[in-house]
Design a protein around this motif. Structure first.
Motif, short mmCIF file in Angstrom:
data_model
loop_
_atom_site.label_atom_id
_atom_site.label_comp_id
_atom_site.label_asym_id
_atom_site.label_seq_id
_atom_site.Cartn_x
_atom_site.Cartn_y
_atom_site.Cartn_z
N GLN A 3 -10.99 -7.40 -42.76
CA GLN A 3 -12.10 -8.29 -42.41
C GLN A 3 -13.29 -7.45 -41.94
O GLN A 3 -13.13 -6.54 -41.13
CB GLN A 3 -11.69 -9.26 -41.30
N LEU A 4 -14.43 -7.78 -42.48
CA LEU A 4 -15.70 -7.21 -42.03
C LEU A 4 -16.56 -8.39 -41.62
O LEU A 4 -16.93 -9.22 -42.46
CB LEU A 4 -16.39 -6.41 -43.14
N VAL A 5 -16.89 -8.48 -40.35
CA VAL A 5 -17.60 -9.63 -39.83
C VAL A 5 -18.98 -9.18 -39.32
O VAL A 5 -19.07 -8.44 -38.34
CB VAL A 5 -16.81 -10.31 -38.70
N GLU A 6 -20.00 -9.65 -40.03
CA GLU A 6 -21.38 -9.30 -39.66
C GLU A 6 -21.95 -10.30 -38.66
O GLU A 6 -21.56 -11.48 -38.65
CB GLU A 6 -22.30 -9.27 -40.89
N SER A 7 -22.88 -9.83 -37.87
CA SER A 7 -23.62 -10.69 -36.96
C SER A 7 -24.98 -10.05 -36.70
O SER A 7 -25.19 -8.87 -36.99
CB SER A 7 -22.86 -10.89 -35.65
N GLY A 8 -25.89 -10.87 -36.15
CA GLY A 8 -27.18 -10.35 -35.75
C GLY A 8 -28.34 -10.69 -36.65
O GLY A 8 -29.48 -10.35 -36.34
N GLY A 9 -28.09 -11.36 -37.75
CA GLY A 9 -29.19 -11.74 -38.62
C GLY A 9 -29.99 -12.87 -38.01
O GLY A 9 -29.64 -13.43 -36.97
N SER A 21 -24.71 -6.07 -36.61
CA SER A 21 -23.43 -5.47 -36.27
C SER A 21 -22.39 -5.89 -37.29
O SER A 21 -22.47 -6.97 -37.87
CB SER A 21 -22.97 -5.93 -34.87
N CYS A 22 -21.41 -5.04 -37.49
CA CYS A 22 -20.30 -5.35 -38.40
C CYS A 22 -19.03 -4.84 -37.75
O CYS A 22 -18.86 -3.63 -37.58
CB CYS A 22 -20.52 -4.71 -39.75
N ALA A 23 -18.16 -5.77 -37.40
CA ALA A 23 -16.87 -5.43 -36.80
C ALA A 23 -15.80 -5.42 -37.88
O ALA A 23 -15.64 -6.41 -38.60
CB ALA A 23 -16.53 -6.43 -35.71
N ALA A 24 -15.10 -4.31 -37.98
CA ALA A 24 -14.09 -4.14 -39.02
C ALA A 24 -12.69 -4.24 -38.45
O ALA A 24 -12.42 -3.76 -37.33
CB ALA A 24 -14.28 -2.79 -39.71
N SER A 25 -11.80 -4.84 -39.22
CA SER A 25 -10.38 -4.87 -38.86
C SER A 25 -9.57 -4.77 -40.14
O SER A 25 -10.04 -5.09 -41.23
CB SER A 25 -10.03 -6.15 -38.09
N LEU A 80 -26.82 -1.67 -37.68
CA LEU A 80 -28.06 -1.36 -38.37
C LEU A 80 -29.20 -1.85 -37.49
O LEU A 80 -29.41 -3.05 -37.34
CB LEU A 80 -28.12 -2.02 -39.74
N GLN A 81 -29.89 -0.91 -36.89
CA GLN A 81 -31.07 -1.23 -36.10
C GLN A 81 -32.27 -1.25 -37.04
O GLN A 81 -32.56 -0.24 -37.69
CB GLN A 81 -31.29 -0.19 -34.99
N MET A 82 -32.94 -2.38 -37.10
CA MET A 82 -34.06 -2.55 -38.03
C MET A 82 -35.33 -2.78 -37.22
O MET A 82 -35.44 -3.77 -36.50
CB MET A 82 -33.80 -3.73 -38.95
N ASN A 83 -36.25 -1.85 -37.32
CA ASN A 83 -37.53 -1.94 -36.62
C ASN A 83 -38.68 -2.07 -37.62
O ASN A 83 -38.54 -1.76 -38.80
CB ASN A 83 -37.74 -0.68 -35.77
N ARG A 84 -39.80 -2.53 -37.10
CA ARG A 84 -41.02 -2.68 -37.93
C ARG A 84 -40.68 -3.41 -39.23
O ARG A 84 -41.03 -2.97 -40.32
CB ARG A 84 -41.67 -1.34 -38.19
N LEU A 85 -40.01 -4.53 -39.07
CA LEU A 85 -39.57 -5.29 -40.24
C LEU A 85 -40.75 -5.82 -41.04
O LEU A 85 -41.81 -6.17 -40.48
CB LEU A 85 -38.66 -6.43 -39.81
N LYS A 86 -40.53 -5.88 -42.35
CA LYS A 86 -41.55 -6.36 -43.29
C LYS A 86 -41.00 -7.56 -44.05
O LYS A 86 -39.78 -7.70 -44.20
CB LYS A 86 -41.90 -5.25 -44.28
N TRP A 107 -16.00 -5.87 -48.48
CA TRP A 107 -17.30 -6.48 -48.20
C TRP A 107 -17.20 -7.55 -47.13
O TRP A 107 -16.20 -8.28 -47.07
CB TRP A 107 -17.86 -7.13 -49.46
N GLY A 108 -18.24 -7.64 -46.32
CA GLY A 108 -18.37 -8.76 -45.43
C GLY A 108 -18.97 -9.95 -46.15
O GLY A 108 -19.30 -9.89 -47.33
N GLN A 109 -19.13 -11.05 -45.40
CA GLN A 109 -19.62 -12.30 -46.01
C GLN A 109 -21.13 -12.34 -46.11
O GLN A 109 -21.69 -13.18 -46.82
CB GLN A 109 -19.12 -13.50 -45.20
N GLY A 110 -21.80 -11.44 -45.41
CA GLY A 110 -23.25 -11.37 -45.45
C GLY A 110 -23.90 -12.12 -44.31
O GLY A 110 -23.36 -13.10 -43.79
N THR A 111 -25.07 -11.63 -43.92
CA THR A 111 -25.86 -12.29 -42.89
C THR A 111 -27.32 -12.31 -43.34
O THR A 111 -27.83 -11.31 -43.85
CB THR A 111 -25.71 -11.59 -41.51
N GLN A 112 -27.96 -13.44 -43.17
CA GLN A 112 -29.33 -13.62 -43.66
C GLN A 112 -30.33 -13.01 -42.68
O GLN A 112 -30.27 -13.26 -41.49
CB GLN A 112 -29.64 -15.10 -43.83
#
Length: 117
Positions: A3-9, A21-25, A80-86, A107-112
């Motif tokens: 399992q790869l669980v993304e968060s933070g979108g 963030s992506c937590a792997a198990s 993944l720290q994302m700064n100065r987003l476009k 693969w994780g399920q994705g985060t928008q």
């Protein structure tokens, strides 16, 4: 079971920041290269950034100097720290793990991530 669980979108204004963030198990985290990919509507999925267990990184040119990938091997988590987003960073972001022994990809399920102008 892997399992790869993304968060933070989410939704952010141009110039803002987000941290994914992506937590792997279910995997031996230290034996996997971890990466973030993204896919915008109508476009192919592209590699954004990758990091080895030893901390070596690579980035797609369009995010270099704005995004930072990191990993905590003790927590089985990649960030993944994302700064100065476009606005062109708008996409679904996917966490990826690649086992260096077998080259198997997970693969994780994705985060928008949506960046408004």
């Amino acid at each position: 079971q892997v399992q790869l669980v993304e968060s933070g979108g989410g939704l952010v204004q141009a110039g803002g920041s987000l941290r994914l963030s992506c937590a792997a198990s279910g995997i031996i985290f230290s034996l996997n290269v971890m990466a973030w990919y993204r896919q915008a509507p109508g476009k192919q999925r592209e590699l954004v950034a990758a990091i080895t267990s030893g901390g070596s990184t690579n980035y797609v040119d369009s995010v270099r100097a704005r995004f930072t990938i990191s990993r905590n091997n003790a927590k089985n988590t990649v960030y993944l720290q994302m700064n100065r987003l476009k606005p062109e960073d708008t996409a679904v972001y996917y966490c990826n793990a690649r086992d260096v022994r077998t080259q198997t990809n997970y693969w994780g399920q994705g985060t928008q991530v949506t960046v408004s102008s």
